[in-house]
Design a protein around this motif. Structure first.
Motif, PDB file in Angstrom:
ATOM      1  N   ASN A   6       6.829 -10.209   0.106  1.00  0.00           N
ATOM      2  CA  ASN A   6       7.182  -9.034  -0.559  1.00  0.00           C
ATOM      3  C   ASN A   6       5.431  -8.385  -1.021  1.00  0.00           C
ATOM      4  N   THR A   7       5.511  -7.435  -0.447  1.00  0.00           N
ATOM      5  CA  THR A   7       3.974  -6.236  -0.930  1.00  0.00           C
ATOM      6  C   THR A   7       3.950  -7.383  -1.975  1.00  0.00           C
ATOM      7  N   ILE A   8       2.459  -7.433  -1.858  1.00  0.00           N
ATOM      8  CA  ILE A   8       2.312  -7.610  -3.329  1.00  0.00           C
ATOM      9  C   ILE A   8       0.663  -6.059  -3.904  1.00  0.00           C
ATOM     10  N   LYS A   9       0.806  -5.636  -2.903  1.00  0.00           N
ATOM     11  CA  LYS A   9      -0.481  -4.315  -3.234  1.00  0.00           C
ATOM     12  C   LYS A   9      -0.461  -3.589  -1.899  1.00  0.00           C
ATOM     13  N   SER A  10      -0.280  -2.460  -2.056  1.00  0.00           N
ATOM     14  CA  SER A  10      -0.854  -1.194  -1.142  1.00  0.00           C
ATOM     15  C   SER A  10      -1.410  -0.232  -1.271  1.00  0.00           C
ATOM     16  N   LYS A  11      -1.883   0.611  -0.564  1.00  0.00           N
ATOM     17  CA  LYS A  11      -2.972   1.770  -0.500  1.00  0.00           C
ATOM     18  C   LYS A  11      -3.285   2.642   0.908  1.00  0.00           C
ATOM     19  N   LYS A  12      -2.838   3.764   0.376  1.00  0.00           N
ATOM     20  CA  LYS A  12      -3.509   4.365   1.821  1.00  0.00           C
ATOM     21  C   LYS A  12      -5.057   4.964   1.857  1.00  0.00           C
ATOM     22  N   SER A  13      -5.120   5.299   2.996  1.00  0.00           N
ATOM     23  CA  SER A  13      -6.223   5.378   3.247  1.00  0.00           C
ATOM     24  C   SER A  13      -6.410   6.503   3.161  1.00  0.00           C
ATOM     25  N   PRO A  14      -8.476   7.198   2.793  1.00  0.00           N
ATOM     26  CA  PRO A  14      -8.354   8.766   2.432  1.00  0.00           C
ATOM     27  C   PRO A  14      -8.593   8.661   3.806  1.00  0.00           C
ATOM     28  N   TYR A  15      -9.326   8.237   5.103  1.00  0.00           N
ATOM     29  CA  TYR A  15      -9.520   8.421   6.320  1.00  0.00           C
ATOM     30  C   TYR A  15      -8.299   8.180   6.992  1.00  0.00           C
ATOM     31  N   TYR A  16      -8.834   7.931   8.527  1.00  0.00           N
ATOM     32  CA  TYR A  16      -7.801   7.819   9.920  1.00  0.00           C
ATOM     33  C   TYR A  16      -7.880   5.984  10.105  1.00  0.00           C
ATOM     34  N   PRO A  17      -7.746   5.184   9.571  1.00  0.00           N
ATOM     35  CA  PRO A  17      -8.467   4.249  10.345  1.00  0.00           C
ATOM     36  C   PRO A  17      -7.738   3.124  11.146  1.00  0.00           C
ATOM     37  N   LEU A  18      -8.197   2.748  12.153  1.00  0.00           N
ATOM     38  CA  LEU A  18      -8.475   1.995  13.295  1.00  0.00           C
ATOM     39  C   LEU A  18      -8.194   0.420  13.139  1.00  0.00           C
ATOM     40  N   GLY A  19      -8.475  -0.185  12.739  1.00  0.00           N
ATOM     41  CA  GLY A  19      -8.828  -1.586  12.923  1.00  0.00           C
ATOM     42  C   GLY A  19      -9.458  -2.035  11.625  1.00  0.00           C
ATOM     43  N   PHE A  20      -8.905  -3.350  11.330  1.00  0.00           N
ATOM     44  CA  PHE A  20      -9.871  -3.931  10.124  1.00  0.00           C
ATOM     45  C   PHE A  20      -9.411  -5.552  10.650  1.00  0.00           C
ATOM     46  N   CYS A  21     -10.324  -6.773   9.652  1.00  0.00           N
ATOM     47  CA  CYS A  21     -10.705  -7.954  10.068  1.00  0.00           C
ATOM     48  C   CYS A  21     -11.145  -8.276   8.560  1.00  0.00           C
ATOM     49  N   VAL A  22     -10.360 -10.085   8.037  1.00  0.00           N
ATOM     50  CA  VAL A  22     -10.401 -10.161   6.708  1.00  0.00           C
ATOM     51  C   VAL A  22     -11.707 -11.660   7.080  1.00  0.00           C
ATOM     52  N   ILE A  23     -12.625 -11.031   6.662  1.00  0.00           N
ATOM     53  CA  ILE A  23     -14.022 -12.009   5.491  1.00  0.00           C
ATOM     54  C   ILE A  23     -14.028 -13.064   4.908  1.00  0.00           C
ATOM     55  N   GLY A  24     -15.063 -13.707   4.566  1.00  0.00           N
ATOM     56  CA  GLY A  24     -14.968 -14.630   3.811  1.00  0.00           C
ATOM     57  C   GLY A  24     -15.196 -13.069   2.145  1.00  0.00           C
ATOM     58  N   ASN A  25     -14.979 -15.080   0.920  1.00  0.00           N
ATOM     59  CA  ASN A  25     -14.750 -14.266   0.077  1.00  0.00           C
ATOM     60  C   ASN A  25     -14.107 -13.052  -0.861  1.00  0.00           C
ATOM     61  N   SER A  26     -12.442 -13.366   0.453  1.00  0.00           N
ATOM     62  CA  SER A  26     -10.881 -12.762   0.220  1.00  0.00           C
ATOM     63  C   SER A  26     -11.519 -11.294   0.047  1.00  0.00           C
ATOM     64  N   GLN A  27     -12.337 -11.071   1.446  1.00  0.00           N
ATOM     65  CA  GLN A  27     -12.793  -9.657   1.608  1.00  0.00           C
ATOM     66  C   GLN A  27     -12.354  -8.717   2.690  1.00  0.00           C
ATOM     67  N   MET A  28     -12.299  -7.833   3.263  1.00  0.00           N
ATOM     68  CA  MET A  28     -11.952  -7.293   4.102  1.00  0.00           C
ATOM     69  C   MET A  28     -12.883  -6.260   5.094  1.00  0.00           C
ATOM     70  N   VAL A  29     -12.715  -6.018   5.966  1.00  0.00           N
ATOM     71  CA  VAL A  29     -13.814  -4.675   6.334  1.00  0.00           C
ATOM     72  C   VAL A  29     -13.192  -3.729   7.395  1.00  0.00           C
ATOM     73  N   ALA A  30     -12.715  -2.715   6.876  1.00  0.00           N
ATOM     74  CA  ALA A  30     -12.272  -1.525   7.499  1.00  0.00           C
ATOM     75  C   ALA A  30     -12.848  -0.483   8.705  1.00  0.00           C
ATOM     76  N   PHE A  31     -12.429  -0.441   9.549  1.00  0.00           N
ATOM     77  CA  PHE A  31     -12.998   1.185  10.245  1.00  0.00           C
ATOM     78  C   PHE A  31     -12.299   2.243  10.396  1.00  0.00           C
ATOM     79  N   SER A  32     -12.867   3.058  10.109  1.00  0.00           N
ATOM     80  CA  SER A  32     -11.873   3.970  10.188  1.00  0.00           C
ATOM     81  C   SER A  32     -12.953   5.664  10.697  1.00  0.00           C
ATOM     82  N   SER A  33     -12.259   7.062  10.552  1.00  0.00           N
ATOM     83  CA  SER A  33     -12.779   8.165  11.080  1.00  0.00           C
ATOM     84  C   SER A  33     -12.100   8.503  10.039  1.00  0.00           C
TER      85      SER A  33
END
Length: 269
Positions: free
Chosen positions: A114-141
């Motif tokens: 089930n979907t817990i949360k969704s969010k439309k990006s204001p940019y053009y996302p290309l990739g991401f990875c999950v890091i510590g502290n329940s965070q992620m880094v997203a790479f976009s144009s």
């Protein structure tokens, strides 16, 4: 295919079946059939403890006990074509899957899908990875400002904690920017690709820097980044093939080359 965390076995997929190898001898230790959809590609593997392995791919995920062979969970999206994920990762902090689909980020409950949360990006996302502290880094144009964004987000809310901008002049080819990021365990560093160069981002300070200054080899993206593993080896080294016909080993703690092995005339991975 990837090594286990301790390097003792190798996990590989073969038309939906999980194959476990002894990486030293090449012996096939176990085959678990029909673990995921037989069209699954670019599978990612996460060891959950107690011999349980999560296998994640673009259309779903499965959990299997690698000792007994019992498939504990198998989730596939109802419409593989419209719901397939272009980028995906696992967040062990809350047992969720994070995905990207047509410019929108999603957090899924592993047990129910089930979907817990969704969010439309204001940019053009290309990739991401999950890091510590329940965070992620997203790479976009960001086409409006002609810059490239690195967003540190809190999961599962996708609240943006920090945004780092990289000038367009430093990114020569859009398609290869941040498509293969790797979080370095136990640190605040993320290694990401920028065309045929490697960059390091410190998510705590927001400082990024080019690595190696092209002193290793002149890579071509098709030969290099498609073979960049999702996980470092147990000794914190990353192995990859280069076009000058060899296999190089880099230590990601001190960024120094550690070894070189002469390869065959034509490398096939």
């Amino acid at each position: 295919a990837v090594f286990s965390k301790d390097g003792s076995v190798l996990y590989a997929m073969d038309y939906g079946s999980l194959v476990i190898y002894n990486p030293t001898t090449g012996e096939k230790l176990k085959t678990i059939s029909s673990l995921v959809n037989n069209t699954a590609e670019k599978c990612q593997f996460y060891e959950l403890g107690n011999n349980r392995l999560l296998v994640l791919y673009y259309a779903g995920w499965s959990i299997v006990n690698t000792t007994s062979g019992n498939i504990e969970l198998k989730k596939v999206f109802k419409d593989v074509y419209s719901e397939k994920l272009s980028v995906y990762d696992y967040n062990p902090a809350d047992n969720t899957v994070v995905g990207l689909r047509e410019g929108e980020y999603f957090v899924f409950d592993v047990q129910t899908a089930n979907t817990i949360k969704s969010k439309k990006s204001p940019y053009y996302p290309l990739g991401f990875c999950v890091i510590g502290n329940s965070q992620m880094v997203a790479f976009s144009s960001d086409y409006k400002t002609k810059t490239y964004k690195m967003e540190v987000m809190q999961l599962p809310t996708f609240n943006v904690l920090n945004t780092i901008s990289q000038p367009e002049g430093e990114v020569s080819q859009l398609i290869y920017y941040g498509t293969r990021p790797i979080a370095i365990s136990g640190s605040s560093k993320v290694i990401y690709n920028n065309n045929n160069q490697l960059f390091s981002l410190n998510t705590a300070s927001g400082i990024y820097e080019e690595m190696f200054l092209n002193s290793i080899a002149d890579f071509k993206p098709y030969y290099y980044y498609k073979n960049l593993s999702q996980r470092l080896s147990a000794d914190n080294s990353l192995r990859f093939s280069t076009e000058d016909n060899g296999i190089r080993q880099i230590n990601f703690e001190n960024y120094k080359p550690e070894g070189y092995v002469q390869a065959m005339k034509r490398i096939i991975l």
